[in-house]
Design a protein around this motif. Structure first.
Motif, mmCIF file in Angstrom:
data_model
loop_
_atom_site.group_PDB
_atom_site.id
_atom_site.type_symbol
_atom_site.label_atom_id
_atom_site.label_comp_id
_atom_site.label_asym_id
_atom_site.label_seq_id
_atom_site.Cartn_x
_atom_site.Cartn_y
_atom_site.Cartn_z
ATOM 1 N N MET A 104 0.834 -1.203 0.000
ATOM 2 C CA MET A 104 0.000 0.000 0.000
ATOM 3 C C MET A 104 0.871 1.255 0.000
ATOM 4 O O MET A 104 0.626 2.214 -0.744
ATOM 5 N N LEU A 105 1.887 1.244 0.846
ATOM 6 C CA LEU A 105 2.758 2.409 0.975
ATOM 7 C C LEU A 105 3.497 2.691 -0.330
ATOM 8 O O LEU A 105 3.623 3.853 -0.746
ATOM 9 N N PHE A 152 -19.308 7.788 13.462
ATOM 10 C CA PHE A 152 -18.380 7.290 12.447
ATOM 11 C C PHE A 152 -19.090 6.450 11.394
ATOM 12 O O PHE A 152 -20.199 5.954 11.608
ATOM 13 N N ILE A 153 -18.433 6.298 10.273
ATOM 14 C CA ILE A 153 -18.858 5.358 9.239
ATOM 15 C C ILE A 153 -17.971 4.127 9.332
ATOM 16 O O ILE A 153 -16.746 4.249 9.397
ATOM 17 N N GLU A 154 -18.587 2.960 9.380
ATOM 18 C CA GLU A 154 -17.839 1.701 9.410
ATOM 19 C C GLU A 154 -18.025 0.991 8.085
ATOM 20 O O GLU A 154 -19.153 0.723 7.659
ATOM 21 N N GLU A 155 -16.948 0.672 7.420
ATOM 22 C CA GLU A 155 -16.981 -0.019 6.128
ATOM 23 C C GLU A 155 -16.210 -1.330 6.254
ATOM 24 O O GLU A 155 -14.980 -1.327 6.316
ATOM 25 N N PRO A 156 -16.902 -2.482 6.281
ATOM 26 C CA PRO A 156 -16.189 -3.765 6.365
ATOM 27 C C PRO A 156 -15.262 -3.951 5.164
ATOM 28 O O PRO A 156 -15.639 -3.676 4.025
ATOM 29 N N LEU A 157 -14.043 -4.431 5.432
ATOM 30 C CA LEU A 157 -13.041 -4.587 4.372
ATOM 31 C C LEU A 157 -12.769 -6.049 4.032
ATOM 32 O O LEU A 157 -12.757 -6.435 2.867
ATOM 33 N N PHE A 158 -12.532 -6.882 5.056
ATOM 34 C CA PHE A 158 -12.199 -8.281 4.799
ATOM 35 C C PHE A 158 -12.356 -9.091 6.083
ATOM 36 O O PHE A 158 -12.457 -8.528 7.173
ATOM 37 N N ILE A 282 -7.131 5.318 1.063
ATOM 38 C CA ILE A 282 -8.287 4.433 1.263
ATOM 39 C C ILE A 282 -8.596 3.656 -0.014
ATOM 40 O O ILE A 282 -8.955 2.475 0.029
ATOM 41 N N LYS A 283 -8.478 4.299 -1.151
ATOM 42 C CA LYS A 283 -8.705 3.611 -2.433
ATOM 43 C C LYS A 283 -7.730 2.451 -2.597
ATOM 44 O O LYS A 283 -8.113 1.348 -3.015
ATOM 45 N N ILE A 284 -6.477 2.682 -2.229
ATOM 46 C CA ILE A 284 -5.460 1.623 -2.306
ATOM 47 C C ILE A 284 -5.770 0.522 -1.289
ATOM 48 O O ILE A 284 -5.650 -0.676 -1.575
ATOM 49 N N LEU A 285 -6.178 0.911 -0.088
ATOM 50 C CA LEU A 285 -6.521 -0.043 0.969
ATOM 51 C C LEU A 285 -7.649 -0.962 0.534
ATOM 52 O O LEU A 285 -7.589 -2.181 0.743
ATOM 53 N N ARG A 286 -8.681 -0.399 -0.064
ATOM 54 C CA ARG A 286 -9.822 -1.210 -0.505
ATOM 55 C C ARG A 286 -9.390 -2.271 -1.514
ATOM 56 O O ARG A 286 -9.830 -3.419 -1.449
ATOM 57 N N TRP A 287 -8.527 -1.883 -2.451
ATOM 58 C CA TRP A 287 -8.101 -2.829 -3.487
ATOM 59 C C TRP A 287 -7.331 -3.991 -2.868
ATOM 60 O O TRP A 287 -7.600 -5.157 -3.177
ATOM 61 N N THR A 292 -6.524 -9.765 -1.492
ATOM 62 C CA THR A 292 -5.614 -10.576 -0.679
ATOM 63 C C THR A 292 -6.336 -11.814 -0.176
ATOM 64 O O THR A 292 -7.475 -11.723 0.284
ATOM 65 N N ASP A 293 -5.693 -12.965 -0.281
ATOM 66 C CA ASP A 293 -6.258 -14.209 0.249
ATOM 67 C C ASP A 293 -5.840 -14.313 1.716
ATOM 68 O O ASP A 293 -4.732 -14.731 2.033
ATOM 69 N N TRP A 294 -6.740 -13.935 2.587
ATOM 70 C CA TRP A 294 -6.425 -13.893 4.013
ATOM 71 C C TRP A 294 -6.440 -15.266 4.657
ATOM 72 O O TRP A 294 -6.106 -15.413 5.835
ATOM 73 N N ASN A 295 -6.812 -16.300 3.902
ATOM 74 C CA ASN A 295 -6.800 -17.661 4.430
ATOM 75 C C ASN A 295 -5.458 -18.347 4.192
ATOM 76 O O ASN A 295 -5.273 -19.500 4.579
#
Length: 299
Positions: A104-105, A152-158, A282-287, A292-295
């Protein structure tokens, strides 16, 4: 307002004058003008410094928001004028830092190479006060019912799986049931917010039946050190093991009933506009969250 902010920070007009490199009479005049404009006293001057009046305490809370918004507005104007270096303040957990954050960075720096980033690592129990005080642009973490998010707004990511780890060769390495882990020494997260509230609920019966009281800590370093060099078990996001280069030294205890998954969310103020710099990250974070396969152990 910045004079008032400095007086609060340093505890006296004299100390604030030194910090701001201004004379004491100049700061005194500024405070009198501010109090005159508001029609009320904000501070009480004394031999040992200043104390806030009730009005001063209430105004100081609003003032921090106002000054923060003015700073963001200035940054956005500079950005539009192609002179922006930008400033971004993020709060997130260790899982983000050890997995997707480096990529991301790198992408973020391609767009805004001169942007300054401030990063706060911690659970939401630590991050939420700073988010409320506008010291962070947004935070990433796991929420629970005991974390109020009305403003706040909460947006689930993964969703990310968690597991129980022990050192290789541990006597309980091949256990498949929580009942078999009653004799273990456990490292337990100190916070009861977010995902760790789910974990406490899931392991409640096990905790109550342990032969030895668990050790509570939010320190990843402390946890890993005790897990590697003693018989402690620790709960950790599955994807964090490989970035730490510890998959050769740690083993996963594979339970028949696995630990519940953690839902990581993006959290940002409902009534405060995000800066252009924050929106870019945030746009980069969402992508990366989506792709990403978190499993799998993160590579």
């Amino acid at each position: 307002m910045k004079v008032f902010q400095a007086i609060i920070k340093y505890g006296s007009i004299r100390a604030a004058s030194r910090a701001l490199n201004q004379s004491q009479p100049a700061l005194t005049r500024s405070m009198k003008e501010l109090e005159s404009s508001l029609g009320t006293a904000l501070i009480i001057r004394g031999v040992r410094g200043v104390q806030l009046t009730e009005a001063g305490r209430l105004f100081s809370i609003r003032m921090e928001v106002i000054l923060s918004e003015l700073q963001k507005a200035t940054e956005e104007l500079q950005y539009v004028n192609e002179q922006a270096e930008g400033y971004l303040r993020i709060g997130c957990s260790s899982l983000i830092l050890l997995t997707i954050y480096p990529k991301m960075l790198a992408e973020f720096k391609k767009f805004l190479p001169k942007a300054s980033l401030f990063l706060k690592e911690g659970q939401l129990s630590v991050l939420m006060p700073e988010l409320r005080e506008n010291k962070l642009d947004f935070a990433i973490g796991t929420v629970s019912e005991n974390i109020p998010l009305n403003e706040f707004i909460e947006e689930p990511l993964f969703k990310a799986p968690f597991t129980i780890l022990c050192r290789k060769g541990h006597s309980l390495e091949n256990c498949t049931d929580l009942e078999q882990l009653r004799s273990a020494n456990w490292l337990v997260p100190a916070t009861d917010m977010g995902y760790y509230q789910q974990i406490q609920n899931f392991l409640q019966n096990t905790y109550n039946q342990l032969d030895s009281a668990p050790l509570f800590t939010d320190s990843i370093i402390c946890g890993l050190n005790l897990a590697l060099k003693s018989d402690y078990l620790m709960i950790i996001a599955y994807a964090m093991s490989k970035p730490l280069l510890l998959d050769h030294a740690l083993s996963e205890i594979k339970l028949q009933s696995p630990l519940p998954e953690a839902t990581y969310s993006l959290i940002y103020p409902r009534n405060t506009p995000l800066t252009l710099t924050a929106n870019r990250m945030i746009k980069i974070l969402r992508w990366h969250s989506k792709n990403t396969d978190w499993n799998q152990l993160y590579n």
